[in-house]
Design a protein around this motif. Structure first.
Motif, PDB file in Angstrom:
ATOM      1  N   VAL A 216      -6.441   8.479  -1.278  1.00 30.15           N
ATOM      2  CA  VAL A 216      -6.775   7.551  -0.474  1.00 30.15           C
ATOM      3  C   VAL A 216      -6.437   6.224  -1.213  1.00 30.15           C
ATOM      4  CG1 VAL A 216      -8.655   6.280   1.011  1.00 30.15           C
ATOM      5  CG2 VAL A 216      -8.577   8.492   0.809  1.00 30.15           C
ATOM      6  N   LYS A 217      -5.828   5.220  -0.804  1.00 26.74           N
ATOM      7  CA  LYS A 217      -5.328   4.019  -1.304  1.00 26.74           C
ATOM      8  C   LYS A 217      -5.856   2.625  -0.705  1.00 26.74           C
ATOM      9  CE  LYS A 217      -1.955   5.826  -3.889  1.00 26.74           C
ATOM     10  NZ  LYS A 217      -2.319   6.603  -5.241  1.00 26.74           N
ATOM     11  N   HIS A 218      -5.882   1.632  -1.292  1.00 24.49           N
ATOM     12  CA  HIS A 218      -6.047   0.432  -0.433  1.00 24.49           C
ATOM     13  C   HIS A 218      -4.928   0.200   0.630  1.00 24.49           C
ATOM     14  CE1 HIS A 218      -9.537  -0.964  -2.527  1.00 24.49           C
ATOM     15  NE2 HIS A 218      -8.991  -0.066  -3.758  1.00 24.49           N
ATOM     16  N   GLY A 219      -5.443  -0.453   1.693  1.00 24.25           N
ATOM     17  CA  GLY A 219      -4.320  -0.688   2.807  1.00 24.25           C
ATOM     18  C   GLY A 219      -4.250  -1.988   2.821  1.00 24.25           C
ATOM     19  N   ARG A 220      -3.698  -2.521   4.166  1.00 24.00           N
ATOM     20  CA  ARG A 220      -3.615  -3.761   4.344  1.00 24.00           C
ATOM     21  C   ARG A 220      -4.814  -4.558   4.666  1.00 24.00           C
ATOM     22  NH1 ARG A 220       0.194  -1.050   7.188  1.00 24.00           N
ATOM     23  NH2 ARG A 220      -1.065  -1.003   9.208  1.00 24.00           N
ATOM     24  N   GLY A 221      -5.833  -3.788   5.044  1.00 23.62           N
ATOM     25  CA  GLY A 221      -7.219  -4.502   5.034  1.00 23.62           C
ATOM     26  C   GLY A 221      -7.471  -5.076   6.563  1.00 23.62           C
ATOM     27  N   GLN A 222      -6.473  -4.782   7.310  1.00 24.01           N
ATOM     28  CA  GLN A 222      -6.333  -5.604   8.730  1.00 24.01           C
ATOM     29  C   GLN A 222      -7.477  -4.755   9.551  1.00 24.01           C
ATOM     30  OE1 GLN A 222      -2.262  -5.490   8.948  1.00 24.01           O
ATOM     31  NE2 GLN A 222      -2.084  -7.318   9.591  1.00 24.01           N
ATOM     32  N   VAL A 233      -4.159   7.040   3.611  1.00 25.41           N
ATOM     33  CA  VAL A 233      -3.850   8.243   2.699  1.00 25.41           C
ATOM     34  C   VAL A 233      -2.418   8.499   2.167  1.00 25.41           C
ATOM     35  CG1 VAL A 233      -4.252  10.877   2.425  1.00 25.41           C
ATOM     36  CG2 VAL A 233      -5.767   9.608   3.914  1.00 25.41           C
ATOM     37  N   ALA A 234      -2.126   8.233   1.055  1.00 26.06           N
ATOM     38  CA  ALA A 234      -0.816   8.467   0.649  1.00 26.06           C
ATOM     39  C   ALA A 234      -0.364   9.980   0.505  1.00 26.06           C
ATOM     40  CB  ALA A 234      -0.498   7.854  -0.756  1.00 26.06           C
ATOM     41  N   GLY A 275       6.721   5.117   1.198  1.00 26.77           N
ATOM     42  CA  GLY A 275       6.124   6.415   1.087  1.00 26.77           C
ATOM     43  C   GLY A 275       5.484   7.003   2.330  1.00 26.77           C
ATOM     44  N   PRO A 276       5.325   8.321   2.425  1.00 31.52           N
ATOM     45  CA  PRO A 276       4.594   8.875   3.561  1.00 31.52           C
ATOM     46  C   PRO A 276       3.285   8.464   3.445  1.00 31.52           C
ATOM     47  CG  PRO A 276       5.447  10.586   2.213  1.00 31.52           C
ATOM     48  CD  PRO A 276       5.755   9.402   1.494  1.00 31.52           C
ATOM     49  N   LEU A 277       2.718   8.063   4.542  1.00 28.63           N
ATOM     50  CA  LEU A 277       1.242   7.705   4.591  1.00 28.63           C
ATOM     51  C   LEU A 277       0.800   8.013   5.993  1.00 28.63           C
ATOM     52  CD1 LEU A 277      -0.363   5.386   3.274  1.00 28.63           C
ATOM     53  CD2 LEU A 277       0.175   3.917   5.223  1.00 28.63           C
TER      54      LEU A 277
END
Ligand code: FMN
Ligand code: ATP
Length: 345
Positions: A216-222, A233-234, A275-277
């Motif tokens: 789990v990564k930080h996203g765009r936060g929108q 999820v990367a 990258g796939p997400l």
């Protein structure tokens, strides 16, 4: 099998591998009985996905092993030969370690894992059997599918194996392939189904739901502003990721599984990412999972990902997907250890 047991079985929950015996160009895992260098029945193959065809073959070999009162040893190759020999993504149904965990969960007594390299691939079938297989796994009986390929480029098949068996005193059984819908069950067929988003058809050939692992990564936060927080999820490019689109899933972290509405691939309404997400809205979850490894289990495809003209339309569509998940998969998490539904956390 109930829903929670099915999730647990799909992600191979609780299946752990012991420390292997390191043999230089191979590893040997002793699981249920001491079978290293012991007379045994063995099955040979890559076993990506450990699908219904593989499981059928294992079941026949297991019966043979029981009748002979010897252990059953699976012999496989890591990494998957296609990863070593061909360019491009191998589209793995299971990572290498998960492939071994699946074999362990199925109940083989031991696993011999050859380290697959270009040099290993260049061995002839005879060299392989005489110098790599029999010294570790002195088989009395070997089971393969009729399409099994041996030696450099898999050019030699079960006929050579049978000749080697006569010479070295082991039986060889090359079985007709298990089919479904008139077509053989194979890892390639399942990868193609997943590539078309047909996760339910893939599940019926796998004997479990397909899952992919990621961090789990930080996203765009929108998303939070929409009222739909998402875990980003990367994914691993080597894994078989179902066709881009929206799916009803479970997201598993440790022993907890949450029902989730998931968008695989680019969010067409937003900038592209590298990258796939996948983006998952977990029902009954609050908090964050940043940095955690999670498994996403694909239950049903709901729709294509679309570029929406307005935020309003996007929100409405996502709301509909979340409602579908709530009604069909539930609104709270499940504990894979106890099988109980947990309170919202
Ligand atoms: C169930 C679900 C369905 C989605 N469907 C679409 C879609 O069809 N088109 C699109 O552009 N984005 C879609 N999204 C992506 C959302 O736009 C994205 O998750 C949202 O922008 C939040 O991202 P952020 O938190 O990284 O900013 C979907 C997300 C979810 C969870
Ligand atoms: N449908 C099946 N029925 C019985 N045995 C099978 C079936 N599919 C594969 N096998 C056998 O199981 C072992 C492992 O199979 P392997 O993973 O190499 O093949 P596969 O599933 O057909 O994969 P791919 O499609 O990538 O070639 C081999 O001995 C193979 O012959």
């Amino acid at each position: 099998m109930n829903k929670v047991e099915r999730i647990a079985q799909s992600v191979l929950f609780g299946s752990q591998l012991p420390t292997p015996l390191e043999l230089g160009d191979a590893d040997f895992y002793t699981l249920h009985s001491d079978c290293f260098k012991q007379p045994c029945v063995c099955v040979l193959g890559v076993f990506d996905g450990l699908h219904e065809g593989h499981q059928g073959l294992l079941a026949i070999a297991k019966k043979d092993a029981e009748a002979r009162k010897v252990p059953l040893v699976a012999v496989t190759f890591l990494p998957d030969p296609v990863e070593v020999l061909f360019d491009g993504s191998p589209q793995r149904l299971l990572s290498g370690e998960d492939r071994l965990r699946a074999l362990a969960a199925w109940g083989v007594d031991g696993i011999l894992v050859h380290h697959f390299t270009r040099e290993f691939a260049a061995l002839s079938g005879t060299q392989y059997v005489e110098s790599k297989l029999l010294p570790c796994v002195p088989a009395v009986s070997v089971h393969v599918g009729s399409d099994f390929g041996l030696g450099a480029q898999g050019a030699e098949g079960s006929a050579l194996l049978a000749a080697l068996g006569r010479q070295h005193g082991f039986e060889v059984h090359a079985h007709e392939l298990f089919c479904s819908g008139g077509e053989k069950i194979s890892a390639t067929r399942i990868r193609n189904l997943l590539g078309q988003g047909r996760v339910e058809d893939a599940a019926s050939l796998l004997g479990r739901w397909h899952f992919v692992s990621g961090v789990v990564k930080h996203g765009r936060g929108q998303g939070t502003g929409f009222g739909f927080p998402t875990a980003n999820v990367a994914l691993d490019v080597r894994d078989c990721i179902p066709q881009d689109g929206v799916y009803a899933c479970y997201v598993v972290h440790g022993a907890t599984a949450w029902p989730a509405a998931v968008n695989v691939g680019k969010a067409p309404s937003f900038e592209s990412q590298t990258g796939p997400l996948l983006e998952a809205n977990l029902l009954g979850f609050s908090g964050n999972l940043y940095g955690s490894q999670v498994q996403t289990v694909f239950v049903k495809r709901l729709r294509e990902s679309k570029k929406f003209d307005s935020l309003q339309d996007l929100k409405q569509a996502v709301r509909g997907n979340i409602d579908w998940v709530a009604q069909n998969l539930g609104t709270t998490s499940y504990n894979l250890e106890s099988g109980e539904v947990e309170d919202d956390n």
